[in-house]
Design a protein around this motif. Structure first.
Motif, PDB file in Angstrom:
ATOM      1  N   ILE A 172      -0.540  -1.426  -4.409  1.00 27.96           N
ATOM      2  CA  ILE A 172      -1.999  -1.517  -4.011  1.00 27.96           C
ATOM      3  C   ILE A 172      -3.119  -1.442  -5.188  1.00 27.96           C
ATOM      4  O   ILE A 172      -2.750  -0.400  -6.020  1.00 27.96           O
ATOM      5  N   HIS A 173      -3.819  -2.068  -4.069  1.00 27.34           N
ATOM      6  CA  HIS A 173      -4.874  -2.449  -5.659  1.00 27.34           C
ATOM      7  C   HIS A 173      -6.076  -2.090  -4.686  1.00 27.34           C
ATOM      8  O   HIS A 173      -6.458  -2.387  -3.134  1.00 27.34           O
ATOM      9  N   LYS A 240      -7.295 -14.008  -0.113  1.00 28.15           N
ATOM     10  CA  LYS A 240      -6.404 -14.678  -0.488  1.00 28.15           C
ATOM     11  C   LYS A 240      -5.985 -15.904  -1.384  1.00 28.15           C
ATOM     12  O   LYS A 240      -4.533 -15.513  -1.468  1.00 28.15           O
ATOM     13  N   LYS A 241      -6.310 -15.228  -2.537  1.00 29.66           N
ATOM     14  CA  LYS A 241      -6.152 -15.562  -3.700  1.00 29.66           C
ATOM     15  C   LYS A 241      -5.284 -14.271  -4.542  1.00 29.66           C
ATOM     16  O   LYS A 241      -4.238 -14.603  -4.635  1.00 29.66           O
ATOM     17  N   ILE A 242      -5.393 -12.926  -3.738  1.00 30.66           N
ATOM     18  CA  ILE A 242      -4.353 -12.204  -4.274  1.00 30.66           C
ATOM     19  C   ILE A 242      -3.340 -12.285  -3.609  1.00 30.66           C
ATOM     20  O   ILE A 242      -2.303 -12.019  -3.678  1.00 30.66           O
ATOM     21  N   LYS A 243      -2.816 -13.189  -1.999  1.00 33.82           N
ATOM     22  CA  LYS A 243      -2.129 -12.585  -1.296  1.00 33.82           C
ATOM     23  C   LYS A 243      -1.272 -13.570  -2.126  1.00 33.82           C
ATOM     24  O   LYS A 243      -0.464 -13.318  -1.643  1.00 33.82           O
ATOM     25  N   ASN A 244      -1.901 -14.793  -2.640  1.00 36.02           N
ATOM     26  CA  ASN A 244      -1.490 -16.018  -3.208  1.00 36.02           C
ATOM     27  C   ASN A 244       0.250 -15.430  -4.174  1.00 36.02           C
ATOM     28  O   ASN A 244       1.023 -15.933  -4.506  1.00 36.02           O
ATOM     29  N   LEU A 278       1.557  -6.383 -12.257  1.00 34.89           N
ATOM     30  CA  LEU A 278       0.538  -6.272 -13.695  1.00 34.89           C
ATOM     31  C   LEU A 278      -0.416  -7.932 -13.181  1.00 34.89           C
ATOM     32  O   LEU A 278      -1.315  -8.020 -13.396  1.00 34.89           O
ATOM     33  N   ASP A 279       0.495  -8.916 -12.434  1.00 40.02           N
ATOM     34  CA  ASP A 279      -0.075 -10.255 -12.306  1.00 40.02           C
ATOM     35  C   ASP A 279      -1.504 -10.272 -11.279  1.00 40.02           C
ATOM     36  O   ASP A 279      -2.030 -10.490 -11.221  1.00 40.02           O
ATOM     37  N   ILE A 280      -1.249  -9.245 -10.328  1.00 38.77           N
ATOM     38  CA  ILE A 280      -2.358  -8.645  -8.853  1.00 38.77           C
ATOM     39  C   ILE A 280      -3.171  -8.326 -10.402  1.00 38.77           C
ATOM     40  O   ILE A 280      -4.516  -8.701 -10.049  1.00 38.77           O
ATOM     41  N   ASP A 281      -3.293  -7.008 -10.712  1.00 41.11           N
ATOM     42  CA  ASP A 281      -4.016  -7.034 -12.136  1.00 41.11           C
ATOM     43  C   ASP A 281      -5.134  -7.788 -12.681  1.00 41.11           C
ATOM     44  O   ASP A 281      -6.351  -7.893 -12.751  1.00 41.11           O
ATOM     45  N   LYS A 282      -4.098  -9.088 -13.142  1.00 38.39           N
ATOM     46  CA  LYS A 282      -5.026  -9.970 -14.470  1.00 38.39           C
ATOM     47  C   LYS A 282      -5.590 -11.027 -12.883  1.00 38.39           C
ATOM     48  O   LYS A 282      -6.425 -11.271 -13.857  1.00 38.39           O
ATOM     49  N   LYS A 290     -14.168  -5.187 -10.090  1.00 38.19           N
ATOM     50  CA  LYS A 290     -13.607  -3.915 -10.847  1.00 38.19           C
ATOM     51  C   LYS A 290     -12.296  -3.354  -9.719  1.00 38.19           C
ATOM     52  O   LYS A 290     -12.657  -3.041  -9.052  1.00 38.19           O
ATOM     53  N   PHE A 291     -11.156  -2.297 -10.721  1.00 37.25           N
ATOM     54  CA  PHE A 291     -10.338  -2.343  -9.382  1.00 37.25           C
ATOM     55  C   PHE A 291      -9.489  -1.092  -9.676  1.00 37.25           C
ATOM     56  O   PHE A 291      -9.751  -0.914 -11.341  1.00 37.25           O
ATOM     57  N   ASN A 292      -8.951  -0.235  -8.939  1.00 36.32           N
ATOM     58  CA  ASN A 292      -7.478   0.548  -9.550  1.00 36.32           C
ATOM     59  C   ASN A 292      -6.757   0.210  -8.796  1.00 36.32           C
ATOM     60  O   ASN A 292      -6.490  -0.628  -7.933  1.00 36.32           O
ATOM     61  N   SER A 293      -5.525   0.046  -9.480  1.00 35.26           N
ATOM     62  CA  SER A 293      -4.093   0.592  -8.902  1.00 35.26           C
ATOM     63  C   SER A 293      -2.853   1.036  -9.211  1.00 35.26           C
ATOM     64  O   SER A 293      -3.075   2.092 -10.115  1.00 35.26           O
ATOM     65  N   TYR A 294      -2.297   0.881  -8.743  1.00 40.52           N
ATOM     66  CA  TYR A 294      -0.968   2.173  -7.929  1.00 40.52           C
ATOM     67  C   TYR A 294       0.189   1.471  -7.783  1.00 40.52           C
ATOM     68  O   TYR A 294       0.777   0.423  -7.226  1.00 40.52           O
ATOM     69  N   LEU A 295       1.026   1.848  -8.610  1.00 40.49           N
ATOM     70  CA  LEU A 295       2.502   1.524  -7.710  1.00 40.49           C
ATOM     71  C   LEU A 295       3.160   2.746  -7.033  1.00 40.49           C
ATOM     72  O   LEU A 295       4.203   3.300  -8.033  1.00 40.49           O
ATOM     73  N   SER A 296       3.896   3.213  -5.988  1.00 37.40           N
ATOM     74  CA  SER A 296       3.967   4.117  -4.814  1.00 37.40           C
ATOM     75  C   SER A 296       5.382   4.023  -4.130  1.00 37.40           C
ATOM     76  O   SER A 296       5.005   2.376  -4.374  1.00 37.40           O
ATOM     77  N   THR A 297       6.112   4.232  -4.095  1.00 35.95           N
ATOM     78  CA  THR A 297       7.043   4.338  -3.159  1.00 35.95           C
ATOM     79  C   THR A 297       6.379   4.223  -1.945  1.00 35.95           C
ATOM     80  O   THR A 297       5.513   4.906  -1.227  1.00 35.95           O
ATOM     81  N   PHE A 298       7.630   3.743  -0.804  1.00 36.11           N
ATOM     82  CA  PHE A 298       6.746   3.218   0.112  1.00 36.11           C
ATOM     83  C   PHE A 298       7.473   4.049   1.326  1.00 36.11           C
ATOM     84  O   PHE A 298       8.719   4.261   1.604  1.00 36.11           O
ATOM     85  N   GLY A 299       6.802   5.388   1.377  1.00 31.51           N
ATOM     86  CA  GLY A 299       6.560   6.466   2.108  1.00 31.51           C
ATOM     87  C   GLY A 299       6.321   7.829   1.199  1.00 31.51           C
ATOM     88  O   GLY A 299       7.882   7.906   1.392  1.00 31.51           O
ATOM     89  N   SER A 300       5.929   8.232   0.572  1.00 28.80           N
ATOM     90  CA  SER A 300       5.622   9.202   0.131  1.00 28.80           C
ATOM     91  C   SER A 300       5.575  10.854   1.073  1.00 28.80           C
ATOM     92  O   SER A 300       5.556  10.774   1.933  1.00 28.80           O
TER      93      SER A 300
END
Ligand code: HSE
Length: 308
Positions: A172-173, A240-244, A278-282, A290-300
């Motif tokens: 999640i970004h 669109k760039k991030i989706k690619n 990491l690639d989306i962060d870049k 500027k952004f915050n990013s998270y790696l989460s379980t799908f359904g916590s």
């Protein structure tokens, strides 16, 4: 019990193919609500820290939800609330919903659970509707029930918890801009083409089936929106760039979280999810966003007690 502290998670709604009816609870980001039962009748805000939200009990989503909760009881007491507001309002991560859900969850625990989780959704929705008049219950249901939810917005917000697939993660970004849900919903058409509605029905039915059968290929095929995403994409020039990036790296989907600006990718396998994050962060760094990013379980897990 007179005092309680609860955690109420952020959430991602729509999940691509389920506009207004699907959502999931996030891991690692949420509001913390401290609630104290007091002798004085009414609801009072003691302290708000973190992001700014209204101090007026008639405009604050958490206190409006608490007032709706109390209205259903023959009561002579009140509540004093403190909120650690960790989810940025206007993030598309269910910020208003988390506070509203957390406050009624806390009140229910203090009083010995007089209401079911489904009833709490109705009270919390009174708070949610203060921040967006046409809001559905997708985020509230996610924060309260946890996991992956399907909500019926027409029959008292009936909530169904769907099966959580194995080894799927959400990246999640959150680009640090604010978009109000009402603003984003105003972009949407009042009518949709029958073909688009039909395609959306196929996708949501396939998605639910894929969760029941843990069929990742079917899940990937179903994670597409035919109702709102086209209209919304222009609000978010980075999308669109991030989706690619996400698609090329092999995600199952990359889509707008709720009404945006946050976006999420669903990914099969933790290692790939880490790489995609990491690639989306870049990608965001390269675009100067500027952004915050998270790696989460799908359904916590949903709202939960931290301390009695
Ligand atoms: N599902 C809503 C939308 C946002 O896409 O506008 C959260 O309730």
């Amino acid at each position: 019990m007179k005092e309680i502290k609860v955690f109420s998670p952020a959430s991602v709604s729509n999940i691509s193919c389920g506009f207004d009816v699907l959502g999931f609870a996030m891991e690692g980001l949420g509001d913390i609500i401290s609630l104290k039962k007091i002798d004085k009748k009414g609801v009072f805000i003691k302290n708000i820290s973190g992001f700014n939200i209204p101090l007026d009990v008639k405009k604050n989503t958490a206190t409006v939800a608490l007032l709706a909760f109390l209205e259903k009881l023959d009561y002579s007491y009140g509540f004093e609330i403190s909120i650690e507001k960790n989810i940025k309002p206007g993030s598309g991560l269910g910020s208003s919903a988390a506070s509203a859900a957390g406050s009624v969850y806390a009140a229910n625990m203090i009083l010995g659970e007089p209401f079911t989780l489904n009833q709490l959704v109705e009270f919390a929705m009174q708070g949610e509707l203060i921040s967006s008049e046409s809001a559905p219950a997708d985020n509230i249901a996610s924060s309260l029930f946890g996991g992956i939810v399907l909500v019926d917005n027409f029959t008292k917000y009936k909530v169904i918890n769907l099966p959580i697939p194995q080894d799927i993660f959400a990246v999640i970004h959150h680009p640090l801009i604010s978009v109000s849900t009402s603003e984003s919903r105003n972009q949407l058409p009042n009518k949709v083409l029958l073909k688009n509605a039909s395609d959306q029905l196929t996708n949501i039915a396939s998605f639910v089936h894929s969760l029941h059968t843990n069929n990742i290929d079917l899940m990937k095929l179903s994670l597409n929106d035919h109702l709102v995403q086209n209209q919304r994409e222009d609000l978010f020039p980075y999308f669109k760039k991030i989706k690619n990036i996400s698609n090329e790296m092999g995600s199952l989907c990359c889509s707008i979280s709720g009404s945006g600006p946050s976006i999420f990718s669903l990914v099969s396998g933790y290692k790939l999810a880490e790489k995609i994050k990491l690639d989306i962060d870049k990608g965001f760094i390269k675009m100067g966003v500027k952004f915050n990013s998270y790696l989460s379980t799908f359904g916590s897990q949903g709202a939960r007690v931290l301390q009695f």
